[in-house]
Design a protein around this motif. Structure first.
Motif, PDB file in Angstrom:
ATOM      1  N   LEU A 173       0.862  -1.172   0.000  1.00 46.51           N
ATOM      2  CA  LEU A 173       0.000   0.000   0.000  1.00 46.51           C
ATOM      3  C   LEU A 173       0.903   1.228   0.000  1.00 46.51           C
ATOM      4  O   LEU A 173       1.816   1.333   0.821  1.00 46.51           O
ATOM      5  CB  LEU A 173      -0.900  -0.044   1.238  1.00 46.51           C
ATOM      6  CG  LEU A 173      -2.009   1.011   1.299  1.00 46.51           C
ATOM      7  CD1 LEU A 173      -3.275   0.374   1.864  1.00 46.51           C
ATOM      8  CD2 LEU A 173      -1.608   2.188   2.148  1.00 46.51           C
ATOM      9  N   ALA A 174       0.694   2.120  -0.954  1.00 48.50           N
ATOM     10  CA  ALA A 174       1.533   3.310  -1.057  1.00 48.50           C
ATOM     11  C   ALA A 174       0.674   4.552  -0.866  1.00 48.50           C
ATOM     12  O   ALA A 174      -0.445   4.630  -1.370  1.00 48.50           O
ATOM     13  CB  ALA A 174       2.222   3.351  -2.417  1.00 48.50           C
ATOM     14  N   ILE A 175       1.211   5.496  -0.109  1.00 48.16           N
ATOM     15  CA  ILE A 175       0.459   6.695   0.276  1.00 48.16           C
ATOM     16  C   ILE A 175       1.047   7.908  -0.454  1.00 48.16           C
ATOM     17  O   ILE A 175       2.269   8.054  -0.527  1.00 48.16           O
ATOM     18  CB  ILE A 175       0.534   6.878   1.813  1.00 48.16           C
ATOM     19  CG1 ILE A 175      -0.079   5.629   2.488  1.00 48.16           C
ATOM     20  CG2 ILE A 175      -0.159   8.157   2.260  1.00 48.16           C
ATOM     21  CD1 ILE A 175       0.088   5.589   3.988  1.00 48.16           C
ATOM     22  N   PHE A 176       0.173   8.749  -0.976  1.00 51.85           N
ATOM     23  CA  PHE A 176       0.621   9.907  -1.763  1.00 51.85           C
ATOM     24  C   PHE A 176      -0.010  11.198  -1.257  1.00 51.85           C
ATOM     25  O   PHE A 176      -1.170  11.215  -0.858  1.00 51.85           O
ATOM     26  CB  PHE A 176       0.232   9.721  -3.236  1.00 51.85           C
ATOM     27  CG  PHE A 176       0.959   8.583  -3.912  1.00 51.85           C
ATOM     28  CD1 PHE A 176       2.128   8.826  -4.635  1.00 51.85           C
ATOM     29  CD2 PHE A 176       0.495   7.277  -3.813  1.00 51.85           C
ATOM     30  CE1 PHE A 176       2.807   7.778  -5.245  1.00 51.85           C
ATOM     31  CE2 PHE A 176       1.171   6.227  -4.423  1.00 51.85           C
ATOM     32  CZ  PHE A 176       2.328   6.477  -5.143  1.00 51.85           C
ATOM     33  N   ASN A 177       0.783  12.285  -1.332  1.00 48.59           N
ATOM     34  CA  ASN A 177       0.269  13.613  -0.992  1.00 48.59           C
ATOM     35  C   ASN A 177      -0.453  14.258  -2.160  1.00 48.59           C
ATOM     36  O   ASN A 177      -1.084  15.296  -1.995  1.00 48.59           O
ATOM     37  CB  ASN A 177       1.421  14.538  -0.579  1.00 48.59           C
ATOM     38  CG  ASN A 177       1.787  14.301   0.873  1.00 48.59           C
ATOM     39  OD1 ASN A 177       0.974  13.783   1.627  1.00 48.59           O
ATOM     40  ND2 ASN A 177       2.998  14.662   1.239  1.00 48.59           N
ATOM     41  N   MET A 182      -7.431   4.879  -4.604  1.00 47.49           N
ATOM     42  CA  MET A 182      -8.514   5.460  -3.796  1.00 47.49           C
ATOM     43  C   MET A 182      -8.151   6.924  -3.574  1.00 47.49           C
ATOM     44  O   MET A 182      -7.031   7.210  -3.144  1.00 47.49           O
ATOM     45  CB  MET A 182      -8.614   4.755  -2.428  1.00 47.49           C
ATOM     46  CG  MET A 182      -9.115   3.305  -2.493  1.00 47.49           C
ATOM     47  SD  MET A 182      -8.858   2.384  -0.939  1.00 47.49           S
ATOM     48  CE  MET A 182      -9.890   3.302   0.204  1.00 47.49           C
ATOM     49  N   ASP A 183      -9.081   7.834  -3.858  1.00 45.93           N
ATOM     50  CA  ASP A 183      -8.765   9.241  -3.617  1.00 45.93           C
ATOM     51  C   ASP A 183      -9.088   9.616  -2.171  1.00 45.93           C
ATOM     52  O   ASP A 183      -9.597   8.786  -1.408  1.00 45.93           O
ATOM     53  CB  ASP A 183      -9.476  10.145  -4.636  1.00 45.93           C
ATOM     54  CG  ASP A 183     -10.952  10.326  -4.325  1.00 45.93           C
ATOM     55  OD1 ASP A 183     -11.499   9.531  -3.522  1.00 45.93           O
ATOM     56  OD2 ASP A 183     -11.572  11.240  -4.894  1.00 45.93           O
ATOM     57  N   ASN A 184      -8.777  10.875  -1.816  1.00 50.85           N
ATOM     58  CA  ASN A 184      -8.928  11.281  -0.420  1.00 50.85           C
ATOM     59  C   ASN A 184     -10.357  11.091   0.089  1.00 50.85           C
ATOM     60  O   ASN A 184     -10.563  10.627   1.216  1.00 50.85           O
ATOM     61  CB  ASN A 184      -8.497  12.752  -0.260  1.00 50.85           C
ATOM     62  CG  ASN A 184      -8.779  13.253   1.136  1.00 50.85           C
ATOM     63  OD1 ASN A 184      -9.849  13.802   1.404  1.00 50.85           O
ATOM     64  ND2 ASN A 184      -7.848  13.012   2.053  1.00 50.85           N
ATOM     65  N   GLN A 185     -11.328  11.429  -0.727  1.00 49.95           N
ATOM     66  CA  GLN A 185     -12.707  11.316  -0.239  1.00 49.95           C
ATOM     67  C   GLN A 185     -13.102   9.857  -0.030  1.00 49.95           C
ATOM     68  O   GLN A 185     -13.890   9.541   0.858  1.00 49.95           O
ATOM     69  CB  GLN A 185     -13.657  12.004  -1.221  1.00 49.95           C
ATOM     70  CG  GLN A 185     -13.201  13.451  -1.424  1.00 49.95           C
ATOM     71  CD  GLN A 185     -14.291  14.329  -2.013  1.00 49.95           C
ATOM     72  OE1 GLN A 185     -15.474  14.129  -1.718  1.00 49.95           O
ATOM     73  NE2 GLN A 185     -13.894  15.294  -2.814  1.00 49.95           N
ATOM     74  N   THR A 186     -12.545   8.974  -0.860  1.00 51.68           N
ATOM     75  CA  THR A 186     -12.791   7.541  -0.647  1.00 51.68           C
ATOM     76  C   THR A 186     -12.133   7.088   0.660  1.00 51.68           C
ATOM     77  O   THR A 186     -12.738   6.374   1.471  1.00 51.68           O
ATOM     78  CB  THR A 186     -12.227   6.723  -1.819  1.00 51.68           C
ATOM     79  OG1 THR A 186     -12.633   7.308  -3.052  1.00 51.68           O
ATOM     80  CG2 THR A 186     -12.693   5.291  -1.764  1.00 51.68           C
ATOM     81  N   GLU A 222      -3.759  12.339  -0.142  1.00 50.10           N
ATOM     82  CA  GLU A 222      -4.582  12.684  -1.299  1.00 50.10           C
ATOM     83  C   GLU A 222      -4.986  11.410  -2.066  1.00 50.10           C
ATOM     84  O   GLU A 222      -5.966  11.394  -2.779  1.00 50.10           O
ATOM     85  CB  GLU A 222      -3.817  13.631  -2.230  1.00 50.10           C
ATOM     86  CG  GLU A 222      -4.054  15.111  -1.939  1.00 50.10           C
ATOM     87  CD  GLU A 222      -5.531  15.488  -2.010  1.00 50.10           C
ATOM     88  OE1 GLU A 222      -6.161  15.254  -3.053  1.00 50.10           O
ATOM     89  OE2 GLU A 222      -6.064  15.996  -0.990  1.00 50.10           O
ATOM     90  N   ALA A 223      -4.167  10.386  -1.947  1.00 48.47           N
ATOM     91  CA  ALA A 223      -4.486   9.131  -2.650  1.00 48.47           C
ATOM     92  C   ALA A 223      -3.683   7.980  -2.068  1.00 48.47           C
ATOM     93  O   ALA A 223      -2.585   8.179  -1.547  1.00 48.47           O
ATOM     94  CB  ALA A 223      -4.157   9.262  -4.134  1.00 48.47           C
ATOM     95  N   ILE A 224      -4.253   6.792  -2.130  1.00 42.04           N
ATOM     96  CA  ILE A 224      -3.437   5.607  -1.876  1.00 42.04           C
ATOM     97  C   ILE A 224      -3.568   4.654  -3.067  1.00 42.04           C
ATOM     98  O   ILE A 224      -4.569   4.641  -3.774  1.00 42.04           O
ATOM     99  CB  ILE A 224      -3.792   4.870  -0.551  1.00 42.04           C
ATOM    100  CG1 ILE A 224      -5.260   4.471  -0.489  1.00 42.04           C
ATOM    101  CG2 ILE A 224      -3.421   5.708   0.640  1.00 42.04           C
ATOM    102  CD1 ILE A 224      -5.643   3.804   0.825  1.00 42.04           C
TER     103      ILE A 224
END
Lengths: 458, 458
Positions: free
Chosen positions: B222-226, B251-255, B272-274
């Motif tokens: 799982l990778a996390i992005f700003n 998955m975007d931030n709202q998800t 902001e996304a994973i």
């Protein structure tokens, strides 16, 4: 053909692209099969719009149009059996785009297969279908016959790489059928309808083709067997056990002897069969894969296994396979190459049937081919000027296809149907399937303009 | 509907398999979309011969027939928009054969996808298509809509596994279209015509499906992005660099926030996304693959990467992805899930367009999906009883599909067209393509008996 048609064609394309002299017509009357059917006129359109205009014109005058690429076909698909227009697509030869990010290439129908493969290679990707004719055949021809090649067992055949097509329909309209990208799927997969259709439903002018990863490493092995059954069992056993080589080629004793006679390369002439096996994949796993292959070969009775340790060694192992065609030509001038294909598990049974057929009709037959996908190439070595022998060949070929169908197989693994196998197609489709095919053809091409005498109009 | 038809249907199938009470008709009037279209009668044939007899009868009385499996569809393909007969295929639920040697399975249309997947698994092989509906959807439905799933990026979608089909044509004839084995290719690939055709050209009753090797190992990351752009660029960059994960879910931030609110699993709500990434393959190369993935994620700006070291860890990472649907349902009752798909390289652009559309129409939209093949699932969270909002939703959906097509994409990655996207189909096919589709439909089904109101008869 009316002179008016020729005149209109010349107006459409320019004089230099319309040829109706006898010597031109003869040049375009044959492919790699044995019979000649000269067209009335040969045209070389330079764009899809010109292809469409020719098809429309043919419709007006009710003249057959048979599309053709390099005419390397082995079943007669591109041969104009009812005369009319031979529509040559070799001027549509642009590689329009190689889109690495989306792994799709856009190419025109007349691109030479090998030119395309090299261009993809340069872009760091891989287009696996690799018919023996790749040096001269065209992508459009590959699609029309659904060409295969030795890598089919792992990578599939042409249809597995066609995402979408630009097609000129029999009424001259131009459509894009299928998809441009891998994951698209809107409505029925129209595009596939034209794969293997030999230009009877539409003329393919452009293709969107799927590209894949270039394998990092490969390894070539050659396994020798005292029994053809053992070799055949190795093929299905290995795959059932979960090892899928890139290529899995079989050569029977008569093939080995023919090649040895031609090459003097020290092939095992007493062996009943050899398997030429290549594995590819990432560098880390390649040796494990090779070990699995060796284990399977030993388990099912290989008496010797040679492993290439350098690319030069690998080329040496491949030399024998590649020399089969010239070696056979040395034995007898007429080589009748069939591609009857059976389920992998039926290879041993098919080989036995082929041997019986060769014996029954007193014919020289070598058996080799892409054993990995059950696509055997029984080649009958004969002389077309020996009419008595050719009659026996015809009977043998008929029996050979019956045997393949009996064993749950098919008339064509990769050569198509053409005029050669058209008389047998109904055996495979059944009456209902054939009638449905006729209905489809009549619906798409009510006038029967495109390649009459093939597939469902034979 | 004339009582005579009901009587004849009961004679054909037996009374218990013909249902025309209002409560039955209502039960078969909908799928996973929002509108209800009750059929006049519901029939449950038990054999292909019965299917053929029903279709023939429908032809005689000129009554629409709409085939249906489990009706889990997200575009309305199996809903009988013009009434008539709802032909339910769930009784055709036999797994006829799993042939490991030839890697092909023979199954009836009504087999539940997951039951089939499990049976294949037991036989030591792998059937990759894995739509979210697999627990209840049927193989026939998967074929009719060309279902996909998270593994599409590496393994392709349903059409890549269909070798051949048994189909009941609109005139009631039964044909076998396509092939039984991987390497067969005789004539045009009829079979593919029915994949994604939503039962408008024929009713699929049996399928020959390709099976592949079971991967020996897998690894979940799982990778996390700003930045959502960074995540999107990682997707196309990773694949262009030659690493093809099995799944590559975004998955975007709202998800993320919606799921965290539902699960309280400690998801990074400020991200902001994973990307949820899985690689599979042989045991030797799996760690190399995982390293390539990590390298790509870091290169394109991941701020954190979690690697599952046990199956339990992996399940934990997947929990968030699997909770999206229920989590969204908690926010708003009506979830409009679209599957507009763009070329992988256009994901960043598409995500920007989706954000603009959500803002313009003042709608709650979460963005997630199978980023690996550009198959995004923008989900609009709304309330179908708020009519003003639903009008805005309709406009947004239209704009969303326009955006996908503008970017070279498609209306459907895996959900099909159904009645929901039928009004937009012409945008994708063009006028000529649509006219060709109409011609094909008219040719195969001149009376328009099969699933009228869908695809080219909408």
């Amino acid at each position: 053909m009316e002179q008016q048609v020729i005149t209109e064609l010349k107006q459409l394309l320019g004089r230099q692209y319309v040829m109706d002299r006898l010597e031109d017509r003869i040049c375009y009357s044959f492919d790699a099969t044995f019979r000649d059917f000269p067209p009335d006129v040969v045209v070389k359109p330079g764009s899809v719009e010109e292809v469409a205009a020719i098809v429309k014109l043919a419709g007006q005058y009710n003249i057959p149009v048979t599309a053709r690429g390099a005419a390397t076909g082995l079943s007669g698909g591109s041969v104009p059996v009812r005369g009319g227009i031979s529509l040559v697509l070799t001027r549509l030869n642009r590689i329009i785009e190689i889109d690495a990010a989306n792994r799709v290439a856009v190419v025109e129908a007349g691109v030479i297969t090998e030119d395309f493969v090299n261009a993809v290679n340069k872009a760091g990707l891989f287009y696996p279908p690799d018919p023996a004719s790749a040096k001269t055949s065209t992508i459009g021809g590959n699609i029309a016959e659904c060409a295969g090649g030795p890598r089919g067992v792992k990578y599939g055949i042409t249809r597995d790489y066609v995402l979408g097509l630009e097609v000129v329909l029999p009424d001259g309209s131009i459509i894009e059928a299928g998809n441009r990208f891998d994951s698209e799927m809107a409505g029925p997969d129209w595009g596939m309808l034209f794969v293997g259709s030999e230009g009877t439903l539409g003329i393919v002018t452009k293709a969107y083709l799927r590209l894949v990863d270039k394998p990092q490493a490969k390894q070539t092995l050659l396994a020798i067997f005292n029994s053809l059954d053992d070799a055949a069992r190795t093929v299905s056993g290995m795959i059932a056990a979960g090892t899928i080589p890139t290529t899995l080629e079989i050569m029977d004793n008569q093939t080995i002897c023919a090649v040895e006679d031609y090459l003097q390369a020290g092939l095992p002439v007493k062996a009943e069969a050899i398997l030429l096996i290549e594995v590819d994949g990432n560098a880390v796993s390649i040796s494990t894969q090779a070990e699995h292959v060796m284990k399977a070969c030993r388990q099912w009775g290989a008496t010797e296994i040679q492993v290439a340790s350098t690319p030069a060694d690998s080329d040496k192992l491949w030399r024998a396979r590649k020399a089969i065609s010239p070696a056979c030509g040395k034995i007898n001038p007429t080589k009748i190459s069939e591609d009857a294909t059976v389920p992998r598990s039926q290879i041993p049974a098919m080989v036995r049937r082929l041997r019986e057929i060769a014996q029954k009709y007193d014919l020289k037959m070598v058996i080799f081919g892409h054993a990995g996908d059950g696509n055997l190439h029984p080649n009958i070595l004969s002389n077309k000027h020996n009419h008595q022998e050719m009659e026996r060949v015809e009977q043998a070929v008929e029996e050979l296809f019956k045997a393949a169908l009996d064993l749950g197989g098919t008339l064509s693994g990769e050569h198509g149907i053409g005029y050669m196998k058209a008389p047998f197609l109904k055996w495979e489709t059944g009456e209902t399937g054939f009638a449905a095919g006729q209905k489809l053809k009549a619906a798409v091409d009510p006038q029967g303009v495109l390649n009459p005498g093939k597939l469902f109009t034979a």
